[in-house]
Design a protein around this motif. Structure first.
Motif, mmCIF file in Angstrom:
data_model
loop_
_atom_site.group_PDB
_atom_site.id
_atom_site.type_symbol
_atom_site.label_atom_id
_atom_site.label_comp_id
_atom_site.label_asym_id
_atom_site.label_seq_id
_atom_site.Cartn_x
_atom_site.Cartn_y
_atom_site.Cartn_z
ATOM 1 N N ASN A 95 0.829 -1.212 0.000
ATOM 2 C CA ASN A 95 0.000 0.000 0.000
ATOM 3 C C ASN A 95 0.863 1.263 0.000
ATOM 4 O O ASN A 95 2.086 1.207 -0.140
ATOM 5 C CB ASN A 95 -1.029 -0.042 1.132
ATOM 6 C CG ASN A 95 -0.441 0.275 2.497
ATOM 7 O OD1 ASN A 95 0.734 0.588 2.638
ATOM 8 N ND2 ASN A 95 -1.269 0.172 3.505
ATOM 9 N N CYS A 96 0.200 2.407 0.105
ATOM 10 C CA CYS A 96 0.884 3.693 -0.081
ATOM 11 C C CYS A 96 1.838 4.021 1.051
ATOM 12 O O CYS A 96 2.594 4.977 0.945
ATOM 13 C CB CYS A 96 -0.137 4.809 -0.229
ATOM 14 S SG CYS A 96 -1.169 4.616 -1.686
ATOM 15 N N ARG A 97 1.802 3.258 2.113
ATOM 16 C CA ARG A 97 2.760 3.475 3.189
ATOM 17 C C ARG A 97 3.757 2.324 3.264
ATOM 18 O O ARG A 97 4.454 2.173 4.271
ATOM 19 C CB ARG A 97 2.030 3.661 4.519
ATOM 20 C CG ARG A 97 1.178 4.948 4.523
ATOM 21 C CD ARG A 97 0.219 4.948 5.692
ATOM 22 N NE ARG A 97 0.867 5.344 6.929
ATOM 23 C CZ ARG A 97 0.373 5.072 8.142
ATOM 24 N NH1 ARG A 97 -0.741 4.382 8.259
ATOM 25 N NH2 ARG A 97 1.003 5.476 9.228
ATOM 26 N N GLY B 72 -0.846 7.899 3.187
ATOM 27 C CA GLY B 72 0.293 7.751 2.288
ATOM 28 C C GLY B 72 0.080 8.534 1.002
ATOM 29 O O GLY B 72 -1.020 9.015 0.729
ATOM 30 N N ALA B 73 1.155 8.654 0.243
ATOM 31 C CA ALA B 73 1.118 9.457 -0.988
ATOM 32 C C ALA B 73 1.164 8.549 -2.207
ATOM 33 O O ALA B 73 1.778 7.484 -2.185
ATOM 34 C CB ALA B 73 2.299 10.423 -1.020
ATOM 35 N N HIS B 74 0.502 8.952 -3.270
ATOM 36 C CA HIS B 74 0.709 8.333 -4.582
ATOM 37 C C HIS B 74 0.479 9.393 -5.642
ATOM 38 O O HIS B 74 -0.145 10.425 -5.381
ATOM 39 C CB HIS B 74 -0.165 7.095 -4.785
ATOM 40 C CG HIS B 74 -1.647 7.341 -4.830
ATOM 41 N ND1 HIS B 74 -2.274 7.988 -5.858
ATOM 42 C CD2 HIS B 74 -2.628 7.010 -3.949
ATOM 43 C CE1 HIS B 74 -3.574 8.037 -5.623
ATOM 44 N NE2 HIS B 74 -3.818 7.464 -4.467
ATOM 45 N N ASN C 109 -3.399 11.594 -2.517
ATOM 46 C CA ASN C 109 -3.962 10.248 -2.373
ATOM 47 C C ASN C 109 -5.459 10.312 -2.644
ATOM 48 O O ASN C 109 -6.167 11.181 -2.120
ATOM 49 C CB ASN C 109 -3.688 9.721 -0.964
ATOM 50 C CG ASN C 109 -4.110 8.272 -0.787
ATOM 51 O OD1 ASN C 109 -5.249 7.915 -1.039
ATOM 52 N ND2 ASN C 109 -3.181 7.440 -0.354
#
Lengths: 322, 322
Positions: free
Chosen positions: A309-311, B104-106, B129
């Motif tokens: 996932n994004c983390r 989190g980032a994307h 995100n």
């Protein structure tokens, strides 16, 4: 897709979230199916997985021997500088240029190459098309044949030569074609036909022109993994981790492998077209056939297919059951 | 996925190239299944399709009434300026900032927004995100509850409230959770449970706090299609083409719809997780239920799913058969 079987499960939180069905065959050097999952008679489009077949007329005519160019002809490349430069130089040697291509343009698959174009404020050109090497090869053959510029037309001499080679190595008459993303015709075959072609590539020797061309193409691929795909790609990683084995992805969940040391070819198709599943099954079969170390990083990554996932936390993974 | 049926065929050159299986339910305002394809008892993760459920505790606590913020809370947005600014302003009003997010980032989903970041030489932040609006809502609820900063932990009061609401509107105890791409827990349910939740959203009235919250959320979505997804996205196009209907995509092939005028809810899951198939089936069901004009551009595009090659030629399409 008729006759598919469940092959891949996508797991999240200890529970099956998604599944992928498909079919696969392993064929020997004479083209006979020696092992199968699902229906070997399923009719499929090989898509880009058959680029080494599409390159046979080029090589058999003696038009190109440079392994790097043959690798590019078999490539679904990332549009990185090594790929676009290679295609541009090939075209220049033919006295041709980007405008002679008929593949169309798309953004490079490879993220850094795409970002570089965006930063430069430039649009992609046909050299960035993942098929530009295949098309450069088509143009080389077209010039040799003295044929017209629209080499992607199904009745053009180039495509007639490709169809003849395709039917010879698959061992069956193609029931027809679809138009591929790069505008070239893509000939349909039974899955077992595609597997037979890969088996024949695996068993090819130096006895005749067909055999020599097959050896040159499979060796060009295996020796130039980065040219056949590119940075971070499954085909590149798999070929770098193996010795003399050529592999190739195709759109809509197709994957093939040529294993010369074992005289075996592999072809598989995921019914729903998912690349993640095709790569996972391909890697699993390569391990099963003894060509790929199951502890290699690429084998673990492709068969386990971690979903992060994004983390950076792994939230899911894949399981292949054949 | 147990009990799936073939729903979508991908056609190329007049031949089936790929197929997608899945299951779907239509539920009434009491949560009863009134029509089903495949197994309504299949256990699925709703993924982002249940964001309007995850937002119920926020609205029921009276913490937010702005329809634009509620739409963002329900969004899987494209990271465009309207989305990131909306999330940033919401956080600022809470006395919080981007660093308080746990999603989190994307890179932005939307191509122009992504290109703008690349040109600026900037990395994406957590505001980009697609779930940043949902997480701003989680933070608003967390502050109200006086709870700690790690609001995505499954035993955090925010997620306990989400689970309670989820189980009430699905009408069943969740068998467990997976961790979503944005790090929040995503609670599993039977497909029929997700459909029941959508049916209850469709039938909700002003009689109680739950009903009022459901009406506010479904209206916020339907009135702000661009905030729920973004430029070029299926959810946005579908809601713009319909009157008062809320729809939402979820990862791995989930799609839901809330049809208040008909008192019906829809939930579907494509077994292999393909978004193209989920969108095609969702549009087909919306047409079938009389909510979407089959001649509208978005209906034609999503149900036909044209596959266009690099030179603009249609080389394939999809067919939905329910």
């Amino acid at each position: 897709m008729q006759g598919s079987v469940e092959m891949v499960r996508v797991i999240r939180g200890g529970r099956v979230e998604s599944v992928h069905r498909g079919a696969a065959v392993v064929c020997d050097a004479r083209g006979a199916v020696v092992e199968a999952w699902g229906d070997p008679d399923a009719v499929i489009y090989p898509r880009s997985s058959c680029k080494m077949v599409q390159a046979l007329p080029l090589v058999e005519a003696g038009l190109e021997r440079d392994p790097r160019r043959l690798a590019l002809a078999c490539a679904s490349h990332g549009g990185e500088a090594m790929h676009t430069r290679g295609a541009a130089e090939w075209l220049a040697d033919l006295g041709l240029g980007e405008a002679d291509l008929r593949c169309g343009a798309h953004m490079p698959y490879e993220a850094d190459a795409a970002a570089a174009l965006v930063r430069a404020g430039e649009a992609p050109c046909q050299l960035h098309n993942n098929c530009s090497g295949k098309h450069a090869g088509f143009l080389a053959l077209s010039r040799h044949l003295g044929a017209g510029p629209d080499y992607v037309e199904p009745d053009h001499p180039v495509q007639r030569a490709v169809r003849a080679a395709f039917e010879e190595v698959t061992g069956e008459e193609s029931p027809g074609y679809g138009i591929d993303g790069c505008s070239a015709p893509n000939f349909a075959t039974r899955l077992a036909g595609l597997g037979a072609a890969m088996g024949r590539f695996a068993g090819a020797g130096e006895g005749d022109a067909r055999g020599r061309a097959m050896v040159m193409l499979r060796e060009a691929m295996a020796l130039n993994p980065a040219l056949v795909a590119g940075t971070g790609r499954a085909c590149t990683g798999l070929m770098e981790a193996m010795d003399g084995v050529a592999v190739k992805t195709g759109a809509e969940g197709v994957y093939v492998a040529i294993l010369p040391a074992r005289g075996l070819g592999v072809a598989l198709k995921i019914a729903d077209g998912a690349t993640r599943a095709a790569e996972a099954v391909a890697a699993t079969l390569l391990v099963r056939l003894g060509a790929l170390d199951p502890q290699s990083a690429v084998a673990r990554r492709l068969t386990h297919g971690p979903i992060v996932n994004c983390r950076g936390r792994e939230t899911g993974h894949m399981e292949v059951a054949l």
